[in-house]
Design a protein around this motif. Structure first.
Motif, PDB file in Angstrom:
ATOM      1  N   GLU A 245       0.829  -1.210   0.000  1.00 26.26           N
ATOM      2  CA  GLU A 245       0.000   0.000   0.000  1.00 26.26           C
ATOM      3  C   GLU A 245       0.857   1.251   0.000  1.00 26.26           C
ATOM      4  O   GLU A 245       0.547   2.235  -0.687  1.00 26.26           O
ATOM      5  CB  GLU A 245      -0.924  -0.010   1.224  1.00 26.26           C
ATOM      6  CG  GLU A 245      -1.998  -1.074   1.189  1.00 26.26           C
ATOM      7  CD  GLU A 245      -2.732  -1.193   2.508  1.00 26.26           C
ATOM      8  OE1 GLU A 245      -3.860  -1.736   2.513  1.00 26.26           O
ATOM      9  OE2 GLU A 245      -2.180  -0.754   3.549  1.00 26.26           O
ATOM     10  N   ASN A 246       1.937   1.209   0.769  1.00 29.14           N
ATOM     11  CA  ASN A 246       2.844   2.345   0.842  1.00 29.14           C
ATOM     12  C   ASN A 246       3.415   2.673  -0.537  1.00 29.14           C
ATOM     13  O   ASN A 246       3.357   3.829  -0.994  1.00 29.14           O
ATOM     14  CB  ASN A 246       3.966   2.022   1.831  1.00 29.14           C
ATOM     15  CG  ASN A 246       4.873   3.202   2.108  1.00 29.14           C
ATOM     16  OD1 ASN A 246       5.459   3.774   1.204  1.00 29.14           O
ATOM     17  ND2 ASN A 246       5.014   3.558   3.380  1.00 29.14           N
ATOM     18  N   VAL A 247       3.951   1.672  -1.205  1.00 30.32           N
ATOM     19  CA  VAL A 247       4.566   1.876  -2.523  1.00 30.32           C
ATOM     20  C   VAL A 247       3.505   2.250  -3.557  1.00 30.32           C
ATOM     21  O   VAL A 247       3.738   3.096  -4.429  1.00 30.32           O
ATOM     22  CB  VAL A 247       5.330   0.609  -2.953  1.00 30.32           C
ATOM     23  CG1 VAL A 247       5.888   0.768  -4.369  1.00 30.32           C
ATOM     24  CG2 VAL A 247       6.460   0.310  -1.981  1.00 30.32           C
ATOM     25  N   PHE A 248       2.326   1.647  -3.457  1.00 30.80           N
ATOM     26  CA  PHE A 248       1.253   1.927  -4.416  1.00 30.80           C
ATOM     27  C   PHE A 248       0.783   3.377  -4.293  1.00 30.80           C
ATOM     28  O   PHE A 248       0.643   4.075  -5.307  1.00 30.80           O
ATOM     29  CB  PHE A 248       0.077   0.972  -4.178  1.00 30.80           C
ATOM     30  CG  PHE A 248      -1.092   1.207  -5.095  1.00 30.80           C
ATOM     31  CD1 PHE A 248      -1.048   0.791  -6.409  1.00 30.80           C
ATOM     32  CD2 PHE A 248      -2.232   1.859  -4.634  1.00 30.80           C
ATOM     33  CE1 PHE A 248      -2.116   1.014  -7.268  1.00 30.80           C
ATOM     34  CE2 PHE A 248      -3.307   2.089  -5.481  1.00 30.80           C
ATOM     35  CZ  PHE A 248      -3.252   1.662  -6.799  1.00 30.80           C
ATOM     36  N   ILE A 249       0.562   3.836  -3.070  1.00 31.83           N
ATOM     37  CA  ILE A 249       0.127   5.223  -2.868  1.00 31.83           C
ATOM     38  C   ILE A 249       1.211   6.194  -3.322  1.00 31.83           C
ATOM     39  O   ILE A 249       0.916   7.223  -3.948  1.00 31.83           O
ATOM     40  CB  ILE A 249      -0.238   5.462  -1.388  1.00 31.83           C
ATOM     41  CG1 ILE A 249      -1.460   4.620  -1.005  1.00 31.83           C
ATOM     42  CG2 ILE A 249      -0.527   6.944  -1.132  1.00 31.83           C
ATOM     43  CD1 ILE A 249      -1.781   4.640   0.476  1.00 31.83           C
ATOM     44  N   ALA A 250       2.472   5.871  -3.010  1.00 32.29           N
ATOM     45  CA  ALA A 250       3.579   6.722  -3.459  1.00 32.29           C
ATOM     46  C   ALA A 250       3.601   6.812  -4.984  1.00 32.29           C
ATOM     47  O   ALA A 250       3.844   7.880  -5.553  1.00 32.29           O
ATOM     48  CB  ALA A 250       4.906   6.178  -2.936  1.00 32.29           C
ATOM     49  N   GLY A 251       3.340   5.687  -5.651  1.00 39.80           N
ATOM     50  CA  GLY A 251       3.289   5.680  -7.112  1.00 39.80           C
ATOM     51  C   GLY A 251       2.188   6.571  -7.657  1.00 39.80           C
ATOM     52  O   GLY A 251       2.390   7.297  -8.641  1.00 39.80           O
ATOM     53  N   LEU A 252       1.014   6.538  -7.009  1.00 43.58           N
ATOM     54  CA  LEU A 252      -0.090   7.405  -7.433  1.00 43.58           C
ATOM     55  C   LEU A 252       0.263   8.881  -7.246  1.00 43.58           C
ATOM     56  O   LEU A 252      -0.052   9.724  -8.104  1.00 43.58           O
ATOM     57  CB  LEU A 252      -1.354   7.068  -6.644  1.00 43.58           C
ATOM     58  CG  LEU A 252      -2.026   5.725  -6.940  1.00 43.58           C
ATOM     59  CD1 LEU A 252      -3.249   5.539  -6.058  1.00 43.58           C
ATOM     60  CD2 LEU A 252      -2.418   5.621  -8.410  1.00 43.58           C
ATOM     61  N   LEU A 253       0.933   9.192  -6.129  1.00 45.37           N
ATOM     62  CA  LEU A 253       1.332  10.574  -5.885  1.00 45.37           C
ATOM     63  C   LEU A 253       2.328  11.049  -6.937  1.00 45.37           C
ATOM     64  O   LEU A 253       2.233  12.183  -7.439  1.00 45.37           O
ATOM     65  CB  LEU A 253       1.938  10.708  -4.485  1.00 45.37           C
ATOM     66  CG  LEU A 253       1.001  10.458  -3.300  1.00 45.37           C
ATOM     67  CD1 LEU A 253       1.748  10.653  -1.983  1.00 45.37           C
ATOM     68  CD2 LEU A 253      -0.210  11.374  -3.354  1.00 45.37           C
ATOM     69  N   ILE A 254       3.282  10.193  -7.260  1.00 42.19           N
ATOM     70  CA  ILE A 254       4.297  10.562  -8.256  1.00 42.19           C
ATOM     71  C   ILE A 254       3.658  10.747  -9.629  1.00 42.19           C
ATOM     72  O   ILE A 254       4.004  11.677 -10.374  1.00 42.19           O
ATOM     73  CB  ILE A 254       5.410   9.498  -8.291  1.00 42.19           C
ATOM     74  CG1 ILE A 254       6.316   9.671  -7.065  1.00 42.19           C
ATOM     75  CG2 ILE A 254       6.231   9.599  -9.575  1.00 42.19           C
ATOM     76  CD1 ILE A 254       7.332   8.592  -6.883  1.00 42.19           C
ATOM     77  N   LEU A 255       2.708   9.886  -9.980  1.00 43.44           N
ATOM     78  CA  LEU A 255       2.007  10.034 -11.255  1.00 43.44           C
ATOM     79  C   LEU A 255       1.251  11.359 -11.297  1.00 43.44           C
ATOM     80  O   LEU A 255       1.281  12.071 -12.310  1.00 43.44           O
ATOM     81  CB  LEU A 255       1.051   8.854 -11.455  1.00 43.44           C
ATOM     82  CG  LEU A 255       0.282   8.821 -12.777  1.00 43.44           C
ATOM     83  CD1 LEU A 255       1.238   8.758 -13.962  1.00 43.44           C
ATOM     84  CD2 LEU A 255      -0.686   7.640 -12.814  1.00 43.44           C
ATOM     85  N   SER A 256       0.595  11.717 -10.205  1.00 37.70           N
ATOM     86  CA  SER A 256      -0.132  12.987 -10.129  1.00 37.70           C
ATOM     87  C   SER A 256       0.825  14.166 -10.251  1.00 37.70           C
ATOM     88  O   SER A 256       0.550  15.139 -10.977  1.00 37.70           O
ATOM     89  CB  SER A 256      -0.898  13.081  -8.804  1.00 37.70           C
ATOM     90  OG  SER A 256      -1.785  12.014  -8.649  1.00 37.70           O
ATOM     91  N   GLN A 257       1.955  14.093  -9.549  1.00 35.33           N
ATOM     92  CA  GLN A 257       2.936  15.175  -9.618  1.00 35.33           C
ATOM     93  C   GLN A 257       3.521  15.305 -11.014  1.00 35.33           C
ATOM     94  O   GLN A 257       3.775  16.422 -11.489  1.00 35.33           O
ATOM     95  CB  GLN A 257       4.038  14.926  -8.594  1.00 35.33           C
ATOM     96  CG  GLN A 257       3.578  15.062  -7.152  1.00 35.33           C
ATOM     97  CD  GLN A 257       4.599  14.566  -6.147  1.00 35.33           C
ATOM     98  OE1 GLN A 257       5.634  14.009  -6.526  1.00 35.33           O
ATOM     99  NE2 GLN A 257       4.324  14.759  -4.862  1.00 35.33           N
ATOM    100  N   ALA A 258       3.732  14.174 -11.673  1.00 34.11           N
ATOM    101  CA  ALA A 258       4.283  14.200 -13.034  1.00 34.11           C
ATOM    102  C   ALA A 258       3.343  14.927 -13.986  1.00 34.11           C
ATOM    103  O   ALA A 258       3.787  15.736 -14.819  1.00 34.11           O
ATOM    104  CB  ALA A 258       4.522  12.765 -13.524  1.00 34.11           C
TER     105      ALA A 258
END
Length: 328
Positions: free
Chosen positions: A60-73
């Motif tokens: 969950e930690n890595v998945f949420i971080a991935g979503l945040l990075i995609l949004s920031q990108a």
């Protein structure tokens, strides 16, 4: 891969999502049983008394971080295209951001600096607006508040306050009211903190919030240099960016030149402010991902030899995945 993202095609968001997943496969396979996530500084823990550090499983930690990075990108891509920093609309800034934020395993998980990148992108929207804005006082006030919020999340972010004043120097003629507005914006947030400390009978320890800023810059840092070989392709690309940028410097619009000057300042501030934390961590340097992604994108937009720049990015891609599975 680079040619796909050179065009401004909304479908590239799907490719970005696939890349975010690919970059995290190796880490998820080797992830520890628990991953700690601290979203605010200790002095703000009175506001969040509930324990949450291990609220997420590693996946969950890595998945949420991935979503945040995609949004920031996507946000960063919109910023770069809005201010035409690359001379054309493209999805390369988002590709570079997703790539840079996967350089080290410490970048792949939830962290306070990762959250602060939202604030940094928000700051850039406002800082770039200085160029055509007539009255920057309200914008500077907002920027001061943003830096204060970032300080609550991650203390070294306080040094990004310098970016407000440097942005005013770069984009605007001197006006002391605009400089003071940033200070007032910052002070507003911490005024409420002071009140909160007072109501909890802890006003005497309020000044200790900034005590870590007095930490001396370290003389040496113990690191394993082999783990940083992944940076070799990045350094090469940044060197090529500098070559192309100085070549096109006077051909660019004034706003573009000034914007890149500010991005360079933010890159330096983000990199040098790591020492505030007593324990050295690569997680801090994700603050440098926003400006460095724009630098890398600038090179790939201007590069003309397809076989070379595609091979260079492929080498970077392979290096990232290889070093996720191999540490020295």
């Amino acid at each position: 891969m680079i040619n796909i993202f050179k065009s401004f095609n909304p479908l590239n968001v799907l490719w970005l999502a696939i890349l975010v997943f690919i970059f995290r496969i190796g880490y998820i396979a080797e992830a520890p049983d628990k991953l700690q996530f601290i979203s605010v500084e200790p002095f703000a823990r009175l506001l969040l008394p509930v324990g949450y550090e291990y609220a997420f499983s590693p996946f969950e930690n890595v998945f949420i971080a991935g979503l945040l990075i995609l949004s920031q990108a996507v946000l960063l891509n919109f910023l770069v295209n809005k201010y035409n920093l690359l001379g054309r609309s493209t999805f390369l800034p988002s590709l570079m951001y997703v790539t840079v934020t996967a350089l080290f395993p410490q970048f792949l998980i939830l962290s306070a600096p990762l959250l602060c990148n939202f604030l940094l992108i928000w700051m850039l929207f406002k800082l770039f607006s200085f160029y055509k804005g007539e009255d920057a006082k309200s914008t500077a006030y907002d920027l001061g508040m943003i830096v204060a919020i970032g300080t609550v999340i991650y203390l070294p972010y306080v040094y990004l306050f310098l970016a407000i004043w440097i942005g005013l120097i770069i984009f605007k003629p001197f006006n002391w009211r605009e400089w003071i507005s940033g200070v007032l914006g910052y002070a507003t947030v911490f005024f409420f903190f002071a009140v909160f400390y007072y109501l909890n009978n802890r006003l005497g320890s309020f000044y200790q919030i900034w005590a870590p800023l007095g930490t001396k810059f370290p003389n040496s840092i113990n690191i394993k240099y082999l783990n940083y070989l992944v940076l070799v392709p990045v350094i090469v690309i940044i060197g090529l960016f500098l070559f192309y940028f100085q070549k096109n410097y006077y051909k660019s619009y004034v706003q573009v030149r000034k914007s890149f000057q500010l991005l360079l300042v933010i890159f330096v501030i983000g990199g040098l402010s790591f020492y505030v934390k007593s324990r050295f961590s690569l997680t801090h340097f994700i603050l440098c991902a926003v400006p460095s992604s724009v630098f890398l994108a600038y090179y790939f937009v201007n590069a003309s030899r397809k076989w070379f720049y595609e091979s260079l990015y492929l080498l970077l891609l392979i290096s990232i995945i290889y070093f996720q599975f191999n540490t020295f």
